[in-house]
Structure formats: structure tokens, C-alpha cells
Scaffold this active site. Structure first.
Site, PDB file in Angstrom:
ATOM      1  N   GLU A  48      46.628  30.161 -12.247  1.00 18.10           N
ATOM      2  CA  GLU A  48      47.004  30.970 -11.094  1.00 18.10           C
ATOM      3  C   GLU A  48      48.263  30.384 -10.443  1.00 18.10           C
ATOM      4  OE1 GLU A  48      44.837  33.146  -7.356  1.00 18.10           O
ATOM      5  OE2 GLU A  48      44.389  31.018  -7.668  1.00 18.10           O
TER       6      GLU A  48
ATOM      7  N   CYS B  38      45.080  36.694  -4.127  1.00 18.67           N
ATOM      8  CA  CYS B  38      44.203  36.374  -5.254  1.00 18.67           C
ATOM      9  C   CYS B  38      44.066  37.561  -6.192  1.00 18.67           C
ATOM     10  CB  CYS B  38      42.840  35.913  -4.759  1.00 18.67           C
ATOM     11  SG  CYS B  38      42.013  37.076  -3.665  1.00 18.67           S
TER      12      CYS B  38
ATOM     13  N   LYS C 263      36.794  28.134  10.881  1.00 17.30           N
ATOM     14  CA  LYS C 263      37.819  27.140  10.590  1.00 17.30           C
ATOM     15  C   LYS C 263      38.911  27.820   9.770  1.00 17.30           C
ATOM     16  CE  LYS C 263      39.483  24.510   7.946  1.00 17.30           C
ATOM     17  NZ  LYS C 263      40.925  24.313   7.519  1.00 17.30           N
TER      18      LYS C 263
ATOM     19  N   GLU D 116      34.951  32.907  -2.418  1.00 18.78           N
ATOM     20  CA  GLU D 116      35.936  33.775  -3.071  1.00 18.78           C
ATOM     21  C   GLU D 116      37.123  32.884  -3.437  1.00 18.78           C
ATOM     22  OE1 GLU D 116      35.702  36.734  -4.111  1.00 18.78           O
ATOM     23  OE2 GLU D 116      33.792  37.264  -3.179  1.00 18.78           O
TER      24      GLU D 116
END
Length: 479
Positions: free
Chosen positions: A379, A281, A172, A247
Site C-alpha cells: 500500500e 484506503c 483519540k 479497518e
């Protein structure tokens, strides 16, 4: 181009909601149309994957590896057209996107080779005439949920080890990478990959992703995305007692000591912070500098930022392209506004004449906020970096570790003792010296500490551990 599902070796276009995909570099240009799936498609993919898994697992590792080699060759033959599509779909600068596709080819070849390597160990027995050994066996059906920022490399670094271990896959992708995913599946369909071994389902995470993790009969889930979603997936999988790998976010620090070679350090800092428009990331979002060299570093950053040009993703001379979507533009824009209100901008890239035509955000480096400020702790996932100062090595490390995340960290120094000390004490899953925080080689384990990862690793040999389980076997051959 239109997205399609690939289930049991058959292509089908869902009849659900349609979404028009616009080019982030030029939002008046339509790239294609997404056709969103319904929950029933997930269960169809589950049945196809389950039916194919027994036969796939029975094939030798060499046979599975040969198919991965075919997938690598097919991807290499279509590399440029796929890179151009991905660049138009999510805005990554074309040169970078070509590099990402090349990494995908290398990943497939790397894991193809694992089909001929040892997958167990001989274990001594306390009894006589007993042969005892361990071997790695597949999990079964694996759900792979991937993000938009690496629409080729991340899917492959999950799918390739899953397949070589004998699992079948339901994939997906993120909506913003679904046209690329469709084309990648079309490329793989050109090989002798058996029907049902890899299945693609296009759709929204809150419907298709949730169905995969909460309802479908899968044996493992591998997810890359936001920390919030990753934690929800971890809870769901733990409740079902299935294996999971998440992750998630990062707030990565680059520490610059007073003895660093600034001429070499500055280009690495900018690359880590602003390539891919900061949408990694592992991107450098905190730059921690010893006070003794703060001003010389700032001056070099200001000079270097003059050449850090934003441009159309197809422009090979541009340093970075736009951010990936309208939603990303709005989110990152809010952090830019916060930085302009509560921090001091010390360096910014030149303005871009076509900024109004796409989701362009000019990279910024700011200073003047405390270590507890939102700009330092949250972030951003965009082209914004914050400068902090430290009196020395110990304070710099303390600031580096002052984060809920622990994905990547780097140190810039000429001192070997400081380098080794940093490798020991930095609280990150990937620690580097005189290199950028962004990017790890595909043969090395990838993953973080704290809220960055669920304590497993991707890529390298570590991925094989996740996509398999160990069976201990013993046979008494003489009575």
C-alpha cells in the site's frame, strides 16, 4: 489554534510536549499547536465516560436521536470554517473537504433516525404463555481511534452509531487531524450532549492509543489506520476479551475489460486513484486492463492526466492537494523513486510552480513491473497507480485477487454476465461495477476481507451490530 482535551464536559490544555502544525500546502505557514496528553488523561476520560454511560443509556432512543440531530445542525452551521481548517491542517483539497463535512452531517442525521427504529425481535417460545424477545443493548464505554485522512467523516461514522446505541466514547484522533478534532468537539459542545458522553484526548498513538487499548477499562475499540497497528490492537483486545473493530489497508484494483466505455471509464479511474492525493484506503492503486484495449486506454490516460493538476488545497480548481505531512511526503516519495527506477512512467500530471513550498507529489501511472513487485503488492497511500495487463476476464480476476488485502474492487464493462460474475468472485468486501473503488455511501456497510478489516463492518445498519450486544429476554406471564 491550539488543541485541547474535552473530558467530562470540561476543556483542558495538556501541559505535555507541544507540536507545531504546518500547512502542507505552504509549510512556512503555521496552522496551530498541538498539546500532547499524558496517560493520566486517558484514565480521567475513562472515569468521565463510565460515570456518564448509565444515564446516557437510560435515555430513550428518541432523546439520544434528538441530540444527534442537534449535533448535525451545529456541524452544518459551522461546515465551511471546519472544512477550511481541516484543509489547512492535512492538505485535502477544499472542495473535497467540504464534501466530507457534508457527509458527516448526513451520518449524524442517519443515525439520529435510528433512535426510533426497532432494536430487537419477537422470538417464538416452545413453552406456553411465554413472551420471548431479543433487544440490542449498549456495550458501555467505547474507544474510538481515528486517522488523519478523513478527519471529520471517519470520527463521525464511528461516534454517531456508538452514541445512538447508548455507549459513551473516548476519542483519540491522529495527530495530523487533532486541530480539526478539537474544533469538531467544540461544535458538538454547543449542543445538549451531556457531559462525559463524548470525550476527546489528544496525543501520540504509541502512548495514548496504547493506553486506551491495553490498560483503560473500555468495552470496545474501533480503529482505522495501518494494518500493522490494527493487528496489534486486535491482539491486545482479544487478550482482554473486549470487542474490537479494525479497518486497515487496501491495495484496490480496477479491472477494465475490452468492452468498457473508455471515455467514461478514464475519469473514474483517475478520481479513484488521485483524489485526496491517493490517501484513501479505498484508492485505486492497481489498474488491470485486457490487452486488447491496453494502448487505447493508455492514450486516454495520458491525455486525461494533463488536466490532473496539483495545487494548493485552497484552490478549488486543483484536482488534488499535497500529501498530509513531511513523514507522508518521505514515505510516498520513496515509492515514487522506486517507480522511476524499476518501472516505466506512462502518464504524469503537469509540474506545479509551487512544488517546493509544500508536500506536493505529482500523480503518476506506471507500467512494466510484475504482479509480485512491491509497487503492486504494498500500500503506497499516495498518488501512484500501476498498470497490469490480462489476457481475459479470468486472468484479470486472478490478478485482482492476488493481494493480502481485500477492501474494494471495481470492474468496467458493458457485459452484464461479466459484471455479475465479478461481483461473485472478487475477493473484496466492497465490489462495484462501472464505479470507482474509492467511496461507499454512508448507509451501506463499509469494510473488507483478508488483512483489510477485522471482519466487522462500519456504517449503515452494520455499525449498530458492532456498537451493541444482543440480550435475549423471556417472561412467563401466566402460571
Amino acid at each position: 489554534m491550539h488543541s485541547k482535551n474535552w473530558i467530562g464536559g470540561e476543556w483542558m490544555t495538556p501541559s505535555g510536549k507541544e507540536l507545531t502544525v504546518k500547512n502542507p500546502s505552504l509549510t512556512t505557514e503555521e496552522v496551530g499547536v498541538l498539546h500532547l496528553s499524558e496517560r493520566s488523561h486517558v484514565f480521567a476520560a475513562e472515569q468521565a465516560a463510565r460515570a456518564a454511560q448509565i444515564g446516557w443509556a437510560k435515555q430513550t432512543g428518541a432523546a439520544r436521536g434528538e441530540i444527534l440531530f442537534q449535533m448535525a445542525a451545529a456541524l452544518e452551521a459551522n461546515a465551511d470554517s471546519l472544512a477550511q481548517l481541516a484543509s489547512r491542517e492535512m492538505g485535502k483539497q477544499l472542495g473535497e473537504m467540504r464534501g466530507e463535512v457534508a457527509r458527516g452531517v448526513s451520518l449524524l442525521r442517519y443515525y439520529a433516525g435510528e433512535g426510533m427504529r426497532s432494536n430487537g425481535n419477537l422470538i417464538p417460545s416452545s413453552d406456553t404463555n411465554v413472551l420471548q424477545y431479543s433487544r440490542r443493548v449498549p456495550l458501555g464505554v467505547v474507544a474510538v481511534i481515528t486517522p488523519w485522512n478523513f478527519p471529520v467523516a471517519i470520527p463521525i461514522w464511528k461516534i454517531a452509531p456508538a452514541l445512538i446505541c447508548g455507549n459513551t466514547v473516548i476519542w483519540k484522533p491522529a495527530e495530523n487531524g487533532s486541530l480539526t478534532a478539537t474544533r469538531l468537539a467544540e461544535i458538538f459542545a454547543e449542543t445538549k450532549l451531556p457531559a462525559g458522553v463524548l470525550n476527546l484526548v489528544i496525543g501520540k498513538g504509541r502512548e495514548i492509543g496504547n493506553t486506551l487499548t491495553n490498560e483503560a477499562e473500555v468495552d470496545a475499540v474501533s480503529f482505522t489506520g495501518s494494518s500493522e497497528t490494527g493487528r496489534q490492537i486486535a491482539i491486545a483486545c482479544a487478550g482482554r476479551n473486549i470487542k474490537y473493530q479494525t479497518e486497515m489497508g487496501g491495495k484496490n484494483a480496477a479491472v477494465v475489460l475490452a468492452d468498457a466505455d473508455l471515455d467514461k471509464t478514464v475519469p473514474i479511474l483517475l478520481s479513484g486513484a488521485f483524489r485526496s492525493a491517493g490517501q484513501k484506503c479505498t484508492a485505486t492503486s492497481r489498474i488491470i486492463v485486457e490487452k486488447a484495449i491496453y494502448q487505447p486506454l493508455v492514450e486516454r490516460l495520458q491525455t486525461a492526466m494533463e488536466t490532473c493538476r496539483v495545487g494548493d488545497a485552497s484552490d478549488l480548481e486543483a484536482y488534488l492537494g499535497p500529501v498530509a505531512s513531511a513523514a507522508q511526503y518521505e514515505t510516498v516519495g520513496q515509492y515514487i523513486a522506486l517507480a522511476n527506477d524499476e518501472a516505466t512512467v506512462i502518464a504524469q500530471s503537469p509540474s506545479y510552480a509551487k512544488e517546493e513550498q509544500g508536500y506536493y507529489i505529482r500523480p503518476q501511472i506506471v507500467e512494466g513491473v510484475a504482479a509480485c513487485h512491491r509497487l503492486v503488492q504494498e500500500e503506497v497511500f499516495g498518488p501512484l497507480a500501476v498498470l497490469l495487463t490480462a489476457d481475459g476476464f479470468e486472468e484479470a480476476v486472478e490478478l485482482c485477487n492476488q493481494s493480502i488485502y481485500g477492501l474494494s474492487a471495481s470492474l468496467f464493462t458493458r457485459d452484464l454476465a461479466s459484471a455479475h460474475r465479478f461481483l461473485d468472485v472478487a475477493q473484496a468486501g466492497m465490489v462495484r461495477v462501472n464505479q470507482e473503488t474509492a467511496g461507499v455511501e454512508y448507509q451501506a456497510p463499509f469494510g473488507g476481507m483478508k488483512l483489510s478489516s477485522s471482519h466487522t463492518r462500519e456504517q449503515g445498519q452494520a455499525a449498530l451490530d458492532f456498537y451493541s450486544t444482543t440480550k435475549t429476554c423471556a417472561i412467563k406471564y401466566a402460571w
